[in-house]
Design a protein around this motif. Structure first.
Motif, PDB file in Angstrom:
ATOM      1  N   ILE A  42     -24.642 -67.124   4.564  1.00  0.00           N
ATOM      2  CA  ILE A  42     -23.493 -66.368   4.071  1.00  0.00           C
ATOM      3  C   ILE A  42     -22.863 -65.533   5.186  1.00  0.00           C
ATOM      4  O   ILE A  42     -21.642 -65.466   5.338  1.00  0.00           O
ATOM      5  N   GLY A  43     -23.699 -64.899   6.016  1.00  0.00           N
ATOM      6  CA  GLY A  43     -23.171 -64.098   7.123  1.00  0.00           C
ATOM      7  C   GLY A  43     -22.438 -64.959   8.138  1.00  0.00           C
ATOM      8  O   GLY A  43     -21.360 -64.589   8.622  1.00  0.00           O
ATOM      9  N   LEU A  44     -23.011 -66.100   8.457  1.00  0.00           N
ATOM     10  CA  LEU A  44     -22.405 -67.022   9.422  1.00  0.00           C
ATOM     11  C   LEU A  44     -21.055 -67.530   8.908  1.00  0.00           C
ATOM     12  O   LEU A  44     -20.072 -67.571   9.664  1.00  0.00           O
ATOM     13  N   GLU A  45     -20.992 -67.890   7.623  1.00  0.00           N
ATOM     14  CA  GLU A  45     -19.745 -68.416   7.065  1.00  0.00           C
ATOM     15  C   GLU A  45     -18.638 -67.360   7.062  1.00  0.00           C
ATOM     16  O   GLU A  45     -17.487 -67.649   7.417  1.00  0.00           O
ATOM     17  N   LEU A  46     -18.970 -66.137   6.665  1.00  0.00           N
ATOM     18  CA  LEU A  46     -17.960 -65.079   6.652  1.00  0.00           C
ATOM     19  C   LEU A  46     -17.493 -64.739   8.066  1.00  0.00           C
ATOM     20  O   LEU A  46     -16.304 -64.474   8.292  1.00  0.00           O
ATOM     21  N   ALA A  47     -18.430 -64.746   9.018  1.00  0.00           N
ATOM     22  CA  ALA A  47     -18.062 -64.473  10.415  1.00  0.00           C
ATOM     23  C   ALA A  47     -17.152 -65.569  10.959  1.00  0.00           C
ATOM     24  O   ALA A  47     -16.157 -65.295  11.650  1.00  0.00           O
ATOM     25  N   GLU A  48     -17.456 -66.824  10.635  1.00  0.00           N
ATOM     26  CA  GLU A  48     -16.626 -67.938  11.109  1.00  0.00           C
ATOM     27  C   GLU A  48     -15.232 -67.886  10.507  1.00  0.00           C
ATOM     28  O   GLU A  48     -14.248 -68.257  11.155  1.00  0.00           O
ATOM     29  N   ASN A  49     -15.138 -67.421   9.258  1.00  0.00           N
ATOM     30  CA  ASN A  49     -13.818 -67.271   8.639  1.00  0.00           C
ATOM     31  C   ASN A  49     -12.963 -66.277   9.408  1.00  0.00           C
ATOM     32  O   ASN A  49     -11.743 -66.446   9.529  1.00  0.00           O
ATOM     33  N   ILE A  50     -13.589 -65.226   9.940  1.00  0.00           N
ATOM     34  CA  ILE A  50     -12.852 -64.228  10.718  1.00  0.00           C
ATOM     35  C   ILE A  50     -12.508 -64.782  12.100  1.00  0.00           C
ATOM     36  O   ILE A  50     -11.385 -64.639  12.585  1.00  0.00           O
TER      37      ILE A  50
ATOM     38  N   PRO B 224      -5.772 -63.748  15.529  1.00  0.00           N
ATOM     39  CA  PRO B 224      -6.294 -62.508  14.938  1.00  0.00           C
ATOM     40  C   PRO B 224      -5.921 -61.306  15.775  1.00  0.00           C
ATOM     41  O   PRO B 224      -5.873 -61.366  16.991  1.00  0.00           O
ATOM     42  N   ARG B 225      -5.597 -60.191  15.069  1.00  0.00           N
ATOM     43  CA  ARG B 225      -5.271 -58.958  15.780  1.00  0.00           C
ATOM     44  C   ARG B 225      -6.525 -58.474  16.494  1.00  0.00           C
ATOM     45  O   ARG B 225      -7.602 -58.422  15.926  1.00  0.00           O
ATOM     46  N   SER B 226      -6.360 -58.124  17.733  1.00  0.00           N
ATOM     47  CA  SER B 226      -7.523 -57.735  18.534  1.00  0.00           C
ATOM     48  C   SER B 226      -7.835 -56.267  18.317  1.00  0.00           C
ATOM     49  O   SER B 226      -6.987 -55.469  17.974  1.00  0.00           O
TER      50      SER B 226
ATOM     51  N   ASN C  97     -21.194 -46.837  12.060  1.00  0.00           N
ATOM     52  CA  ASN C  97     -20.878 -45.443  12.362  1.00  0.00           C
ATOM     53  C   ASN C  97     -19.586 -45.284  13.163  1.00  0.00           C
ATOM     54  O   ASN C  97     -18.870 -44.286  13.015  1.00  0.00           O
ATOM     55  N   GLU C  98     -19.253 -46.246  14.005  1.00  0.00           N
ATOM     56  CA  GLU C  98     -18.060 -46.125  14.843  1.00  0.00           C
ATOM     57  C   GLU C  98     -16.769 -46.082  14.030  1.00  0.00           C
ATOM     58  O   GLU C  98     -15.751 -45.556  14.479  1.00  0.00           O
ATOM     59  N   LEU C  99     -16.847 -46.614  12.796  1.00  0.00           N
ATOM     60  CA  LEU C  99     -15.662 -46.595  11.931  1.00  0.00           C
ATOM     61  C   LEU C  99     -15.157 -45.172  11.702  1.00  0.00           C
ATOM     62  O   LEU C  99     -13.955 -44.930  11.618  1.00  0.00           O
ATOM     63  N   TYR C 100     -16.086 -44.226  11.624  1.00  0.00           N
ATOM     64  CA  TYR C 100     -15.699 -42.843  11.305  1.00  0.00           C
ATOM     65  C   TYR C 100     -15.160 -42.090  12.523  1.00  0.00           C
ATOM     66  O   TYR C 100     -14.672 -40.968  12.377  1.00  0.00           O
ATOM     67  N   ASP C 101     -15.258 -42.700  13.696  1.00  0.00           N
ATOM     68  CA  ASP C 101     -14.733 -42.065  14.915  1.00  0.00           C
ATOM     69  C   ASP C 101     -13.291 -42.472  15.206  1.00  0.00           C
ATOM     70  O   ASP C 101     -12.722 -42.041  16.200  1.00  0.00           O
ATOM     71  N   LEU C 102     -12.722 -43.335  14.350  1.00  0.00           N
ATOM     72  CA  LEU C 102     -11.342 -43.755  14.575  1.00  0.00           C
ATOM     73  C   LEU C 102     -10.397 -42.599  14.245  1.00  0.00           C
ATOM     74  O   LEU C 102     -10.297 -42.171  13.100  1.00  0.00           O
ATOM     75  N   ASN C 103      -9.693 -42.108  15.259  1.00  0.00           N
ATOM     76  CA  ASN C 103      -8.828 -40.939  15.064  1.00  0.00           C
ATOM     77  C   ASN C 103      -7.468 -41.289  14.469  1.00  0.00           C
ATOM     78  O   ASN C 103      -6.746 -40.417  13.999  1.00  0.00           O
TER      79      ASN C 103
ATOM     80  N   ASP D 149      -8.617 -54.021  10.999  1.00  0.00           N
ATOM     81  CA  ASP D 149      -8.807 -54.507  12.369  1.00  0.00           C
ATOM     82  C   ASP D 149     -10.233 -54.245  12.845  1.00  0.00           C
ATOM     83  O   ASP D 149     -10.883 -55.113  13.438  1.00  0.00           O
ATOM     84  N   TRP D 150     -10.705 -53.030  12.591  1.00  0.00           N
ATOM     85  CA  TRP D 150     -12.058 -52.669  13.030  1.00  0.00           C
ATOM     86  C   TRP D 150     -13.107 -53.531  12.330  1.00  0.00           C
ATOM     87  O   TRP D 150     -14.059 -54.000  12.957  1.00  0.00           O
ATOM     88  N   LEU D 151     -12.925 -53.737  11.035  1.00  0.00           N
ATOM     89  CA  LEU D 151     -13.889 -54.554  10.286  1.00  0.00           C
ATOM     90  C   LEU D 151     -13.908 -55.983  10.802  1.00  0.00           C
ATOM     91  O   LEU D 151     -14.978 -56.583  10.975  1.00  0.00           O
ATOM     92  N   ARG D 152     -12.721 -56.538  11.068  1.00  0.00           N
ATOM     93  CA  ARG D 152     -12.674 -57.913  11.575  1.00  0.00           C
ATOM     94  C   ARG D 152     -13.335 -57.994  12.937  1.00  0.00           C
ATOM     95  O   ARG D 152     -14.045 -58.961  13.231  1.00  0.00           O
ATOM     96  N   ALA D 153     -13.083 -57.006  13.804  1.00  0.00           N
ATOM     97  CA  ALA D 153     -13.675 -57.019  15.136  1.00  0.00           C
ATOM     98  C   ALA D 153     -15.191 -56.931  15.068  1.00  0.00           C
ATOM     99  O   ALA D 153     -15.893 -57.433  15.953  1.00  0.00           O
ATOM    100  N   ASN D 154     -15.707 -56.306  14.010  1.00  0.00           N
ATOM    101  CA  ASN D 154     -17.153 -56.180  13.833  1.00  0.00           C
ATOM    102  C   ASN D 154     -17.704 -57.211  12.851  1.00  0.00           C
ATOM    103  O   ASN D 154     -18.835 -57.083  12.378  1.00  0.00           O
TER     104      ASN D 154
END
Length: 981
Positions: A427-435, A441-443, A681-687, A725-730
């Protein structure tokens, strides 16, 4: 998290799945249901006029129902009842008005006993068939007060001896709460539901059956372990009411089978381990070799002291309270029954049989009660065993995970279990491949803004620490793939603890996590929905005991390091000591209240991630660990822990083949949640999100505020685009269909217009008409166990709490004969009061009339506990029980929460006005006046003037306030709250 789990257990308790669909859609929902019994109920308005339409509908459905119950038949004595081929008909003779009449059609092959019910202000039939008592009822809407009907139905239900009870028909009591309903309608519904739950009956559905009202009921009391039910509400044109179909599948007990059980002699196994030579283990320098040798040694000792025992059917005790004398009694009862069947005209024999049958039934009930009481008395000094016994007796926590339905994915069960394992692994591999395969994709840069300069160090563990960790593990937890019980390792701690200590230190020195400790057995846990769909299951990893110990030691060091350097965001509340779901909800609602009180427009988006734990990218996680100071050997150890993990799925007796896991952190492990927090955790550092975040693990809410809804919309879309964008990058996937937003406002007129919408932009232009997906606007959302509505009125959440309390009524009806009152009170506090007080300091500012309804549900439960009648005086009830009303619980919890958050300032102790120790929040609106930020300080200061609780410790504060509240009557409690109610 335990409180949230308990709430989820109550929310998940249901007697039937329910759907609403068209006639041609029913087959797609029921193709996998092997219905053994089907009942239809329809308000037909006139049986003479509309029965042909019903027959046509049945032909379209291709259903040959066992029982058809028709209400509002408008029966006439001079008209013969319409004939239905292959069915016998029964009807009510005592009609109350010209619209009245209930008709039951039974398939002519059914062996049933049918009689007319004696109900006040209603008519109905009682059908007794097999182990079921089936009520078909019609109650006219002309009777606005349902109290007489409820009392008469209560009496009928009390006389029923069958365990399984079904109530179907048009009751004309709306099960759907409406903000515009009359007070008598609300009173009817609550009294009706409270009465039903006191008999263990629950609604099979709450779907609209006429307009927006649920008037045609399917009320069920079934054995959840044996019976599976589906209720379908069909859009038909027979009358202005929908057709309701009940599919019932009863699992027939085929009797006991021979059972093979492996018996381990723990004492002799321990002696074998003591006598073993373990000196060769100290020569191993490779953790893999060491772990394999250690596990092999323990398994050898177990094998030498184990034997398989075949337990024949005759020796298996399915119901341990059945004594030899009871078995003889049952045998004589069965022989008498056979004689009556052979000689039905012998009245003396009939009377003898009935008397002995009743004696036998009462004897079995008495033996069961005595057996359960003995179990409770035997375990009362062992809390864990006591609660396990309570759960077994009441079936409060059902052990049925429903995962056996997954074995139907293929005709071969072994193929099915391999398909399930393949799904979880990929499931993780399939969702990652979809992204990764998205076009252009926006970088988003994965570079971290800060690199932590301090390095994480894994200090050696000691036998004392290992022994402490081992002691904290549950002795009865499931064994991992190696089959080594935790109980054995605890018993043999003197031998095994030093060896496990050496293994852990060897891992720390070499940076290698042994492959034998990375193997897991996965159990699919049912979440809800279609039980045949693997998407509706959560994979929980069961690790071997040695892996649990080593993981917990590593996790303790990692958490200590994280806390020391404050590496996690303050917006993250999940899996952190001293923080809870209540803290997260309080922070969220306080932010919303302050912004709305200032006149701002507040829009909150609630994110939903697909399989968040299962889709963690291991390379990204390793980079994230390195950025927070985990380097060198420690980083190698985490890298080794995360890579080359394998898992098998076990369902029943079937185990899948082993498969490699390439994504995710193991759910069910100790270390997995901590690693996930570092990953996200890095998600919460987005200013540049321009919103405030609140999270509990992956349950995240983002608050956007502005002077106008249009500006709030712009900020929300800009912030969500950044988050996406952050979620897709991760390589994390946002579930668009379950990501919703709520516009918070004090009045409905303050809500944005109907054309208002929010998009998660994937394009660069962010145009209003672009094809980017919209997210749904909702008026109420469930977040961490509570229902948060757009006005923070908490009405819907109070309805949910009442539903949870009602589900406990029958449980206490079972227990009240088995335990003394003081023990019953403890169980009430642990189960019912914990449900009532969850986040009560947050939602307790709701309108007083809603509290009256909630207290009515609470009193219904307490009356059942103490075997008191419905009209028992309220003041006497609380005095006898020694329990606090919901209103008093609100005051108590509000004070305790405020007291916990206050720091003692000695200069305030000498103030002349001791009621002003809590700093009040300056509010502008009544909207804020109802909420925690205002209520907590006002009530705290008011009670502190009476009791001087400010300098007291928390436990003393609780004791003093509790005793004070017990002395207050209803009016005195209301006087405490009069300013804000």
């Amino acid at each position: 998290m335990d409180r949230l789990d308990s709430l989820q257990i109550l929310d998940d308790i249901q007697v039937a799945d329910s759907i609403k669909c068209n006639i041609n859609e029913l087959h797609s929902h029921t193709h996998n249901i092997h219905s053994q019994f089907t009942i239809l109920t329809q308000n037909i308005v006139s049986i003479y006029k509309n029965l042909p339409d019903l027959e046509i509908t049945l032909t379209q459905l291709k259903i040959e129902a066992d029982i058809i119950i028709l209400t509002e038949c408008r029966l006439h004595s001079h008209k013969p009842l319409p004939y239905l081929p292959n069915y016998d008909s029964y009807y009510t003779k005592n009609q109350l008005n010209q619209n009245d009449g209930v008709v039951a059609y039974l398939k002519n092959t059914c062996q049933a006993k049918v009689s007319e019910l004696n109900l006040c202000e209603a008519t109905g039939v009682l059908i007794v068939i097999s182990d079921f008592s089936i009520f078909g009822i019609y109650r006219s809407p002309s009777q606005t007060n349902a109290s007489k009907f409820i009392d008469s139905l209560d009496a009928q239900l009390a006389a029923i001896t069958h365990h399984s009870v079904l109530i179907l028909g048009d009751i004309n009591i709306d099960l759907i709460a409406s903000p515009n309903e009359h007070s008598y309608e609300r009173s009817n519904r609550l009294n009706y539901l409270n009465m039903l739950h006191s008999h263990g009956l629950m609604p099979g559905h709450t779907l609209p059956t006429r307009g927006n009202s649920c008037l045609d009921h399917v009320i069920l009391k079934l054995e959840r372990s044996k019976d599976k039910a589906l209720v379908a509400v069909l859009n038909t044109t027979i009358s202005d009411h929908n057709l309701v179909v009940l599919h019932l599948q009863h699992t027939i007990d085929r009797g006991a089978r021979h059972k093979i059980k492996t018996m381990i002699d723990f004492e002799n196994t321990n002696k074998t381990l003591i006598n073993m030579d373990v000196s060769h283990l100290t020569t191993y320098k490779d953790p893999n070799t060491y772990a394999n040798a250690l596990i092999s040694m323990i398994k050898t000792a177990i094998l030498a002291n184990s034997k398989q025992k075949r337990i024949p059917c005759s020796k298996r005790v399915l119901k341990p309270w059945i004594t030899a004398g009871a078995l003889r009694c049952i045998g004589l009862r069965n022989r008498l029954q056979l004689k009556v069947r052979l000689d039905p005209s012998n009245n003396i024999l009939k009377i003898t049989y009935k008397r002995f049958r009743n004696f036998c039934s009462n004897l079995i009930k008495k033996l069961k009660k005595q057996y359960n009481k003995h179990l409770i008395d035997r375990t009362k000094n062992n809390p864990k065993q006591f609660w396990r016994t309570i759960n077994d007796i009441t079936q409060y926590k059902s052990t049925n995970t429903k995962n056996n339905d997954l074995l139907k994915m293929d005709s071969e069960p072994l193929v099915s279990v391999n398909l399930v394992n393949s799904f979880f692994v990929n499931i993780g591999l399939e969702l990652a491949e979809n992204i990764l395969t998205l076009p252009n994709p926006r970088s988003y840069s994965l570079s971290t803004k800060r690199i932590h300069s301090t390095s994480f160090v894994l200090l050696d563990t000691t036998p004392q620490e290992v022994n402490s960790v081992l002691s904290s593990l549950n002795s009865n937890s499931s064994s991992g793939w190696d089959g080594i019980p935790t109980k054995l390792i605890k018993l043999s701690a003197k031998v095994l603890v030093p060896l496990i200590t050496n293994l852990a230190n060897l891992c720390f020195h070499t940076g290698v996590f042994p492959a034998a400790l990375k193997r897991s057995i996965v159990t699919p846990i049912y979440k809800g929905g279609n039980s045949d769909d693997v998407n509706n299951y959560r994979p929980i990893s069961v690790l071997n005991t040695i892996s649990k110990i080593v993981e917990k030691i590593i996790n303790n060091r990692l958490v200590s390091y994280i806390n020391k350097y404050n590496l996690l965001s303050n917006s993250q509340y999940g899996f952190r000591k001293g923080l809870s779901t209540q803290d997260a909800i309080l922070d969220l609602t306080s932010m919303i209240v302050k912004e709305v009180d200032r006149g701002k427009k507040c829009l909150t988006v609630f994110l939903d991630l697909k399989k968040a734990f299962d889709t963690v990218s291991i390379p990204i996680l390793v980079r994230r660990l390195e950025s927070v100071g985990i380097r060198d050997t420690a980083l190698s150890l985490f890298n080794s822990y995360l890579h080359e993990r394998t898992q098998q799925v076990k369902i029943g007796d079937y185990v899948s083949s082993e498969a490699n896991v390439t994504y995710g952190v193991p759910q069910g492990s100790v270390l997995g949640p901590t690693l996930f927090l570092l990953y996200i955790n890095e998600l919460y550092d987005l200013n540049d999100i321009e919103g405030k975040l609140v999270s509990y693990a992956d349950d995240t809410a983002i608050i956007f505020t502005a002077e106008s809804w249009e500006t709030a919309q712009i900020l929300a879309e800009r912030g969500l685009a950044r988050v996406a964008d952050w979620l897709r990058a991760n390589l994390l996937t946002l579930n668009i269909s379950k990501t919703n937003y709520v516009c918070f406002a004090p009045y409905l007129s303050s809500q944005p217009s109907d054309s208002f919408s929010i998009r998660i932009h994937e394009c660069a232009l962010k145009h209003p008409n672009c094809p980017c997906p919209k997210i749904q606007k909702v008026s109420c959302i469930k977040y961490l166990g509570i229902l948060v509505d757009q006005r923070l009125s908490w009405y819907m959440h109070i309805e949910l709490i009442m539903c949870r309390l009602r589900k406990l009524i029958y449980l206490f009806k079972t227990l009240r004969h088995l335990v003394p009152c003081n023990t019953l009170n403890k169980i009430y506090i642990a189960l019912a009061q914990s449900v009532t007080t969850y986040c009560i300091s947050i939602w307790g500012g709701a309108n007083k009339t809603r509290f009256l309804d909630l207290e009515r549900a609470q009193r219904s439960l307490i009356k059942v506990m103490y075997s008191k009648p419905i009209g028992f005086p309220t003041d006497d009830l609380y005095r006898i029980s020694g329990l606090l009303s919901v209103r008093k619980l609100y005051v108590l919890n509000l004070l305790l929460h405020a007291h916990k958050d206050m720091s003692l300032q000695k200069n305030l102790l000498n103030k002349r006005r001791k009621d002003c120790v809590a700093t009040t929040y300056q509010i502008r609106t009544k909207f804020a006046q109802r909420q925690y930020i205002c209520q907590s300080t006002y009530i705290y200061n008011k009670i502190n003037r009476k009791l001087n609780i400010y300098p007291k410790q928390l436990h003393m504060c609780k004791k003093v306030v509790t005793e004070f509240l017990k002395t207050l009557n209803y009016d005195e409690v209301e006087n405490l709250l009069e300013r804000i109610t």
